[in-house]
Design a protein around this motif. Structure first.
Motif, PDB file in Angstrom:
ATOM      1  N   ALA A 192       0.825  -1.208   0.000  1.00 62.05           N
ATOM      2  CA  ALA A 192       0.000   0.000   0.000  1.00 62.05           C
ATOM      3  C   ALA A 192       0.861   1.260   0.000  1.00 62.05           C
ATOM      4  O   ALA A 192       0.591   2.209  -0.744  1.00 62.05           O
ATOM      5  CB  ALA A 192      -0.940   0.000   1.200  1.00 62.05           C
ATOM      6  N   GLU A 193       1.888   1.268   0.814  1.00 62.27           N
ATOM      7  CA  GLU A 193       2.774   2.431   0.884  1.00 62.27           C
ATOM      8  C   GLU A 193       3.533   2.617  -0.436  1.00 62.27           C
ATOM      9  O   GLU A 193       3.674   3.736  -0.930  1.00 62.27           O
ATOM     10  CB  GLU A 193       3.760   2.269   2.044  1.00 62.27           C
ATOM     11  CG  GLU A 193       4.682   3.443   2.237  1.00 62.27           C
ATOM     12  CD  GLU A 193       3.984   4.679   2.790  1.00 62.27           C
ATOM     13  OE1 GLU A 193       4.530   5.783   2.621  1.00 62.27           O
ATOM     14  OE2 GLU A 193       2.891   4.553   3.379  1.00 62.27           O
ATOM     15  N   LEU A 194       4.012   1.515  -1.006  1.00 66.55           N
ATOM     16  CA  LEU A 194       4.750   1.608  -2.273  1.00 66.55           C
ATOM     17  C   LEU A 194       3.841   2.125  -3.378  1.00 66.55           C
ATOM     18  O   LEU A 194       4.232   3.001  -4.150  1.00 66.55           O
ATOM     19  CB  LEU A 194       5.340   0.252  -2.649  1.00 66.55           C
ATOM     20  CG  LEU A 194       6.137   0.223  -3.953  1.00 66.55           C
ATOM     21  CD1 LEU A 194       7.301   1.214  -3.927  1.00 66.55           C
ATOM     22  CD2 LEU A 194       6.651  -1.186  -4.240  1.00 66.55           C
ATOM     23  N   ARG A 195       2.635   1.617  -3.443  1.00 66.26           N
ATOM     24  CA  ARG A 195       1.683   2.072  -4.469  1.00 66.26           C
ATOM     25  C   ARG A 195       1.426   3.575  -4.329  1.00 66.26           C
ATOM     26  O   ARG A 195       1.447   4.309  -5.307  1.00 66.26           O
ATOM     27  CB  ARG A 195       0.379   1.307  -4.341  1.00 66.26           C
ATOM     28  CG  ARG A 195      -0.617   1.702  -5.417  1.00 66.26           C
ATOM     29  CD  ARG A 195      -1.946   1.033  -5.219  1.00 66.26           C
ATOM     30  NE  ARG A 195      -1.785  -0.419  -5.228  1.00 66.26           N
ATOM     31  CZ  ARG A 195      -2.788  -1.254  -5.056  1.00 66.26           C
ATOM     32  NH1 ARG A 195      -4.012  -0.814  -4.860  1.00 66.26           N
ATOM     33  NH2 ARG A 195      -2.576  -2.552  -5.069  1.00 66.26           N
ATOM     34  N   GLN A 196       1.224   4.031  -3.103  1.00 67.91           N
ATOM     35  CA  GLN A 196       0.970   5.450  -2.843  1.00 67.91           C
ATOM     36  C   GLN A 196       2.158   6.313  -3.282  1.00 67.91           C
ATOM     37  O   GLN A 196       1.992   7.334  -3.938  1.00 67.91           O
ATOM     38  CB  GLN A 196       0.677   5.659  -1.349  1.00 67.91           C
ATOM     39  CG  GLN A 196       0.553   7.096  -0.931  1.00 67.91           C
ATOM     40  CD  GLN A 196      -0.726   7.726  -1.435  1.00 67.91           C
ATOM     41  OE1 GLN A 196      -1.727   7.038  -1.593  1.00 67.91           O
ATOM     42  NE2 GLN A 196      -0.704   9.006  -1.703  1.00 67.91           N
TER      43      GLN A 196
ATOM     44  N   VAL B 163       0.375  -3.138 -10.903  1.00 65.47           N
ATOM     45  CA  VAL B 163      -0.306  -2.617  -9.726  1.00 65.47           C
ATOM     46  C   VAL B 163      -0.247  -1.093  -9.752  1.00 65.47           C
ATOM     47  O   VAL B 163      -1.240  -0.419  -9.535  1.00 65.47           O
ATOM     48  CB  VAL B 163       0.331  -3.160  -8.425  1.00 65.47           C
ATOM     49  CG1 VAL B 163      -0.305  -2.521  -7.200  1.00 65.47           C
ATOM     50  CG2 VAL B 163       0.225  -4.676  -8.372  1.00 65.47           C
ATOM     51  N   ALA B 164       0.934  -0.545 -10.030  1.00 71.43           N
ATOM     52  CA  ALA B 164       1.120   0.907 -10.096  1.00 71.43           C
ATOM     53  C   ALA B 164       2.310   1.203 -10.990  1.00 71.43           C
ATOM     54  O   ALA B 164       3.229   0.396 -11.117  1.00 71.43           O
ATOM     55  CB  ALA B 164       1.365   1.475  -8.698  1.00 71.43           C
ATOM     56  N   GLY B 165       2.280   2.376 -11.609  1.00 72.66           N
ATOM     57  CA  GLY B 165       3.408   2.791 -12.432  1.00 72.66           C
ATOM     58  C   GLY B 165       2.975   3.412 -13.739  1.00 72.66           C
ATOM     59  O   GLY B 165       1.787   3.617 -13.989  1.00 72.66           O
ATOM     60  N   ASN B 166       3.956   3.695 -14.581  1.00 75.41           N
ATOM     61  CA  ASN B 166       3.657   4.343 -15.854  1.00 75.41           C
ATOM     62  C   ASN B 166       3.977   3.460 -17.061  1.00 75.41           C
ATOM     63  O   ASN B 166       4.201   3.946 -18.162  1.00 75.41           O
ATOM     64  CB  ASN B 166       4.357   5.699 -15.956  1.00 75.41           C
ATOM     65  CG  ASN B 166       5.866   5.615 -15.830  1.00 75.41           C
ATOM     66  OD1 ASN B 166       6.427   4.569 -15.570  1.00 75.41           O
ATOM     67  ND2 ASN B 166       6.514   6.746 -16.021  1.00 75.41           N
ATOM     68  N   LEU B 167       3.969   2.148 -16.853  1.00 76.25           N
ATOM     69  CA  LEU B 167       4.031   1.177 -17.946  1.00 76.25           C
ATOM     70  C   LEU B 167       2.762   0.348 -17.888  1.00 76.25           C
ATOM     71  O   LEU B 167       2.296  -0.005 -16.807  1.00 76.25           O
ATOM     72  CB  LEU B 167       5.250   0.262 -17.819  1.00 76.25           C
ATOM     73  CG  LEU B 167       6.625   0.899 -17.983  1.00 76.25           C
ATOM     74  CD1 LEU B 167       7.723  -0.130 -17.738  1.00 76.25           C
ATOM     75  CD2 LEU B 167       6.792   1.514 -19.358  1.00 76.25           C
ATOM     76  N   GLY B 168       2.211   0.026 -19.038  1.00 75.07           N
ATOM     77  CA  GLY B 168       0.943  -0.698 -19.075  1.00 75.07           C
ATOM     78  C   GLY B 168       1.049  -2.171 -18.753  1.00 75.07           C
ATOM     79  O   GLY B 168       0.073  -2.799 -18.351  1.00 75.07           O
TER      80      GLY B 168
END
Length: 151
Positions: free
Chosen positions: A61-65, A91-96
């Motif tokens: 959760a912290e990493l995603r935030q 889960v999170a990031g700027n790659l699809g």
């Protein structure tokens, strides 16, 4: 004309000057490329270390935030981040998606990828990290500008 000592001396001086100048330019180009490569590697390592420390301190959760906040505040900067589940689902990031040619423990690689907000691929230097729970973290930096400078 080449029979005269003066003409041969001038030709020899020209050839030597040309060789020395070429050698100096080659040295400067190689040294500049090494410095740029080193800086890119260091940027990606620092980003990886920072995000890995966040994961260890606060979990998924912290990493995603942190990833979402970081990408929102940089507005298209050169950073590349992808946090994915063990199967590669983002889960999170700027790659699809997780790049199929990148293993979860890949060291430095240079690869063309699309960021989610980009219409064309960009050359990126990336590193992948397998986190203790099996999830994956890909960190990188767009290196196209450096490649143009080297060229």
């Amino acid at each position: 004309m080449l029979r005269s000592t003066t003409a041969r001396f001038i030709l020899l001086a020209f050839v030597l000057q040309f060789a020395v100048t070429g050698g100096v330019l080659l040295f400067v180009q190689q040294a500049s490329q090494r410095v740029l490569d080193s800086q890119q590697h260091e940027l990606v390592r620092e980003l990886r270390d920072e995000l890995t420390a966040v994961w260890h301190a606060g979990g998924e959760a912290e990493l995603r935030q942190i990833i979402e906040t970081r990408l929102e505040t940089t507005h298209g900067a050169a950073e590349v981040i992808l946090y994915a589940q063990p199967d590669g689902t983002p889960v999170a990031g700027n790659l699809g998606a997780w790049p199929t040619v990148i293993t979860p423990k890949a060291s430095w690689r240079s690869i063309d990828l699309y960021r989610t907000d980009s219409e064309r691929p960009e050359r990126m230097g990336i590193m992948a990290t397998l986190l203790p729970d099996g999830s994956r973290l890909l960190t990188g930096h767009v290196i196209e500008a450096n490649l143009r400078l080297v060229r």
